[in-house]
Motif scaffolding. Structure first.
Motif, PDB file in Angstrom:
ATOM      1  N   ILE A   7       0.857  -1.198   0.000  1.00  0.00           N
ATOM      2  CA  ILE A   7       0.000   0.000   0.000  1.00  0.00           C
ATOM      3  C   ILE A   7       0.885   1.238   0.000  1.00  0.00           C
ATOM      4  CG2 ILE A   7      -0.335   0.001   2.532  1.00  0.00           C
ATOM      5  CD1 ILE A   7      -3.262   0.973   1.887  1.00  0.00           C
ATOM      6  N   ARG A   8       0.560   2.165  -0.886  1.00  0.00           N
ATOM      7  CA  ARG A   8       1.311   3.430  -0.902  1.00  0.00           C
ATOM      8  C   ARG A   8       0.346   4.554  -0.560  1.00  0.00           C
ATOM      9  NH1 ARG A   8       5.201   5.893  -5.594  1.00  0.00           N
ATOM     10  NH2 ARG A   8       5.572   7.857  -4.497  1.00  0.00           N
ATOM     11  N   THR A   9       0.777   5.414   0.361  1.00  0.00           N
ATOM     12  CA  THR A   9      -0.114   6.469   0.842  1.00  0.00           C
ATOM     13  C   THR A   9       0.358   7.826   0.351  1.00  0.00           C
ATOM     14  OG1 THR A   9      -0.408   5.117   2.800  1.00  0.00           O
ATOM     15  CG2 THR A   9      -1.199   7.382   2.936  1.00  0.00           C
ATOM     16  N   ASN A  15      -5.042  10.167   5.572  1.00  0.00           N
ATOM     17  CA  ASN A  15      -4.823   9.042   4.657  1.00  0.00           C
ATOM     18  C   ASN A  15      -3.904   8.003   5.286  1.00  0.00           C
ATOM     19  OD1 ASN A  15      -6.446   9.946   2.667  1.00  0.00           O
ATOM     20  ND2 ASN A  15      -4.863  10.149   1.104  1.00  0.00           N
ATOM     21  N   VAL A  16      -2.913   8.482   6.048  1.00  0.00           N
ATOM     22  CA  VAL A  16      -2.008   7.542   6.730  1.00  0.00           C
ATOM     23  C   VAL A  16      -2.840   6.646   7.646  1.00  0.00           C
ATOM     24  CG1 VAL A  16      -0.088   7.346   8.376  1.00  0.00           C
ATOM     25  CG2 VAL A  16      -0.041   9.129   6.607  1.00  0.00           C
ATOM     26  N   ASP A  18      -6.097   6.019   7.424  1.00  0.00           N
ATOM     27  CA  ASP A  18      -6.960   5.120   6.644  1.00  0.00           C
ATOM     28  C   ASP A  18      -6.161   3.930   6.118  1.00  0.00           C
ATOM     29  OD1 ASP A  18      -9.230   6.527   7.073  1.00  0.00           O
ATOM     30  OD2 ASP A  18      -9.342   7.462   5.092  1.00  0.00           O
ATOM     31  N   SER A  19      -4.920   4.178   5.707  1.00  0.00           N
ATOM     32  CA  SER A  19      -4.095   3.059   5.210  1.00  0.00           C
ATOM     33  C   SER A  19      -3.846   2.043   6.318  1.00  0.00           C
ATOM     34  CB  SER A  19      -2.757   3.572   4.669  1.00  0.00           C
ATOM     35  OG  SER A  19      -2.984   4.301   3.495  1.00  0.00           O
ATOM     36  N   ASN A  46      -3.444   4.758  -1.918  1.00  0.00           N
ATOM     37  CA  ASN A  46      -4.396   5.592  -1.177  1.00  0.00           C
ATOM     38  C   ASN A  46      -4.067   7.050  -1.521  1.00  0.00           C
ATOM     39  OD1 ASN A  46      -6.317   6.508   0.522  1.00  0.00           O
ATOM     40  ND2 ASN A  46      -5.353   5.808   2.421  1.00  0.00           N
ATOM     41  N   THR A  47      -4.978   7.729  -2.194  1.00  0.00           N
ATOM     42  CA  THR A  47      -4.620   8.945  -2.934  1.00  0.00           C
ATOM     43  C   THR A  47      -5.175  10.240  -2.334  1.00  0.00           C
ATOM     44  OG1 THR A  47      -6.602   8.696  -4.249  1.00  0.00           O
ATOM     45  CG2 THR A  47      -4.598   7.612  -5.080  1.00  0.00           C
ATOM     46  N   CYS A  48      -4.621  11.360  -2.831  1.00  0.00           N
ATOM     47  CA  CYS A  48      -4.994  12.686  -2.330  1.00  0.00           C
ATOM     48  C   CYS A  48      -5.354  13.598  -3.501  1.00  0.00           C
ATOM     49  CB  CYS A  48      -3.792  13.256  -1.580  1.00  0.00           C
ATOM     50  SG  CYS A  48      -3.960  14.994  -1.181  1.00  0.00           S
ATOM     51  N   GLY A  80      -9.342   6.279  -1.921  1.00  0.00           N
ATOM     52  CA  GLY A  80      -9.209   7.616  -1.329  1.00  0.00           C
ATOM     53  C   GLY A  80      -9.812   8.726  -2.177  1.00  0.00           C
TER      54      GLY A  80
END
Ligand code: SAM
Ligand code: SF4
Length: 541
Positions: A7-9, A15-16, A18-19, A46-48, A80
């Motif tokens: 998983i990449r945040t 978001n951190v 949520d990951s 997991n995106t912004c 996300g």
């Protein structure tokens, strides 16, 4: 074979968190986490969407995933804010993506992964408007510091901001859930929590109960085992004297407030729909500084908002000069889909945004270092900077606040130069650099060496004075359990800080402190370095 998930945040602490929740759910189903996407059975981004720049980074990283996909593996999910924002456009741009899942749907991710493995269709999960209010559970890597979400979404609709559209309206978690989660963390030996929300100080406004943010802080402050409470972000319109007094009076609450100003111009603040003027904002800061004089204040600023003239920008510049934030994050405005400001012409050219951005970054850098420069010059009494060539590098480094490099220069001088006068000064400067770094014991050793070898040197008196004046230190933690204090001390030592544990006579508390200094300013500059690494601090004498 257990399945592997990568998983990449991208983006913020929410978001951190949520990951962590997503990983926790997948681990319960037998997954292990891997650090590289090419070893994974499931790859999640997991995106912004807050700024265009953040999105562009994600798009280009999704592009790279194409090379990974062979024989339908791995399963790739986009999660996300961008998932919510672009929905099935993600599939159109990247046909190899298996599922797209918005922030309110993350609890369905284990099922999405399972389904995507079986059915070879693309799955879209963006239908939930409200996130289910569950106890988030424990899936955290860091055992000493934990993020705790207290609310989701936002009702403020600042005209530039996409958050209400991708994360929905404000939804405070029930008090009981938060307290249970924090008690559980305390029971697991976690002494520090950071409460997260887009506007933590609006907590509870959407709940039926009477507990607002201050009430929540009071309740959490009473939980045994929790030793530090931090929170972010706060909105100026909901910040109050009551909050500042609570920050002062609740012993576990760290004296740090992240209070985004965004602009110093009332015209721009109104176009941004922020709900306050610069006067309101500076009134709050004045009130805060009266109540907590050494409170750490940080902020966010946007430059280049539509219609921001040079005069508006100068108001922001002057606002930053006036307030002197401990730290400020400067962002170049980028229009976001669906927002009100996106309907305004993005009329400040990129070049101008860049120039304004650089000017504020430079100003913030000066604000953070000017105090240090001032105290270095005071401490050296002028005569040390006597233009001696041998010390040119070391002195330049000291003035740049690079004490560890300056100390290395002094060590080189000591090793190479046989002249007594030069050596005496090198011992003295080395001792000062070590003091500045908060390494009192090593500094003392150096000064003693100076006194022993060169008793007639003019630097001896300076060294004695520096030692005798060293009564300020920076406290980073105060623990009931010695083991917690030891863990923090070792963590700080590993980062290069001269940390030690102090137990006062007749007290059962273990204080973790760094350095011993002659002046408050020195302690403040060390405090600054600790704060930028995320440590809560307090200057002690
Ligand atoms: N809730 C917080 C508040 O009210 O200030 C901040 C949340 S926002 C996710 C984080 C920061 O991103 C904002 O404070 C703002 O400075 C910046 N930001 C948000 N939208 C932006 C945009 N369209 N362009 C540039 N910066 C933006
Ligand atoms: Fe965005 Fe404004 Fe809400 Fe902060 S308060 S999340 S900037 S809409």
């Amino acid at each position: 074979m257990p399945k592997k998930v990568y998983i990449r945040t991208f983006g913020c602490q929410m978001n951190v968190r949520d990951s962590e929740i997503i990983l926790g759910m997948l681990k319960k189903r037998g997954y292990t986490q891997v650090e590289s996407p090419d070893r994974a059975d499931v790859v999640l981004f997991n995106t912004c969407s807050v700024r265009k720049h953040a999105e562009d980074r994600v798009w280009s990283n999704i592009g790279v995933l194409r090379e990974l996909k062979a024989n339908n593996k791995p399963i790739i999910g986009i999660v996300g804010c961008m998932a919510q924002n672009y929905q099935d456009e993600v599939f159109r741009r990247f046909p190899y993506i298996d599922f797209v899942c918005g922030p309110a749907n993350i609890y369905g991710i284990p099922d999405l992964v399972k389904k995507a493995g079986k059915e070879k269709t693309q799955l879209l999960a963006v239908n939930r408007v409200k996130r289910p209010l569950l106890c988030d559970g424990n899936s955290r890597k860091n055992k000493l510091k934990a993020f705790v979400s207290i609310m989701y979404g936002c009702n403020n609709f600042c005209s530039y901001c996409i958050v209400p559209y991708v994360r929905g309206r404000q939804l405070s978690r029930p008090l009981r859930h938060i307290i249970d989660e924090v008690k559980d963390l305390a029971g697991r030996g976690c002494p520090e929590i950071t409460l997260l929300g887009q506007n933590v100080n609006s907590y509870g406004q959407d709940l039926k109960g009477k507990t607002g943010f201050v009430g929540l802080l009071e309740k959490l402050n009473r939980i045994e085992g929790i030793e530090r409470i931090r929170f972010m972000t706060s909105h100026p319109k909901d910040a109050s004297k009551k909050l500042f007094c609570a920050m002062r009076d609740l012993s576990k609450v760290c004296k740090h407030l992240h209070l985004p100003l965004q602009s110093g111009s009332d015209k721009i603040l109104s176009l941004m729909n922020r709900g306050y003027t610069f006067r309101d904002y500076s009134g709050l800061i004045e009130c805060l500084r009266k109540i907590i004089p050494d409170c750490n204040i940080t902020s966010d600023i946007i430059v280049g908002f539509p219609q921001e003239s040079e005069a508006d920008f100068q108001k922001t510049y002057q606002a930053m000069q006036k307030i002197r934030f401990d730290q400020a994050f400067i962002f170049k405005y980028s229009p976001r889909p669906k927002t009100k400001a996106a309907r305004l012409e993005d009329d400040v050219p990129l070049k101008v945004k860049q120039r304004r951005n650089n000017a504020l970054l430079k100003l913030q850098k000066i604000t953070s270092t000017v105090l240090v420069m001032f105290c270095v010059l005071l401490l050296f009494n002028g005569h040390v900077f006597a233009g001696n060539e041998v010390f040119r590098n070391a002195e330049a480094l000291i003035l740049k606040d690079s004490y560890s490099q300056a100390a290395r220069e002094c060590e080189k001088i000591l090793a190479r130069n046989p002249r007594a006068r030069i050596k005496a000064k090198a011992y003295y400067l080395l001792g000062i650099c070590l003091l500045k770094e908060g390494k009192f014991d090593q500094a003392k050793k150096n000064f003693n060496e100076l006194l022993r070898r060169y008793p007639g040197s003019k630097f001896c008196d300076e060294a004695k004075a520096a030692l005798s004046r060293s009564s300020f230190s920076v406290q980073v933690g105060c623990f009931a359990k010695e083991a917690n204090a030891r863990r923090l001390r070792d963590e700080l030592i590993n980062l290069g800080f001269g940390a030690y544990i102090l137990k006062l006579k007749g007290e059962s508390l273990y204080r973790v402190r760094v350095g011993k200094f002659a002046g408050r300013q020195d302690a403040q500059s060390l405090e600054q370095r600790l704060k930028t690494r995320g440590y809560p601090t307090k200057i002690c004498q």
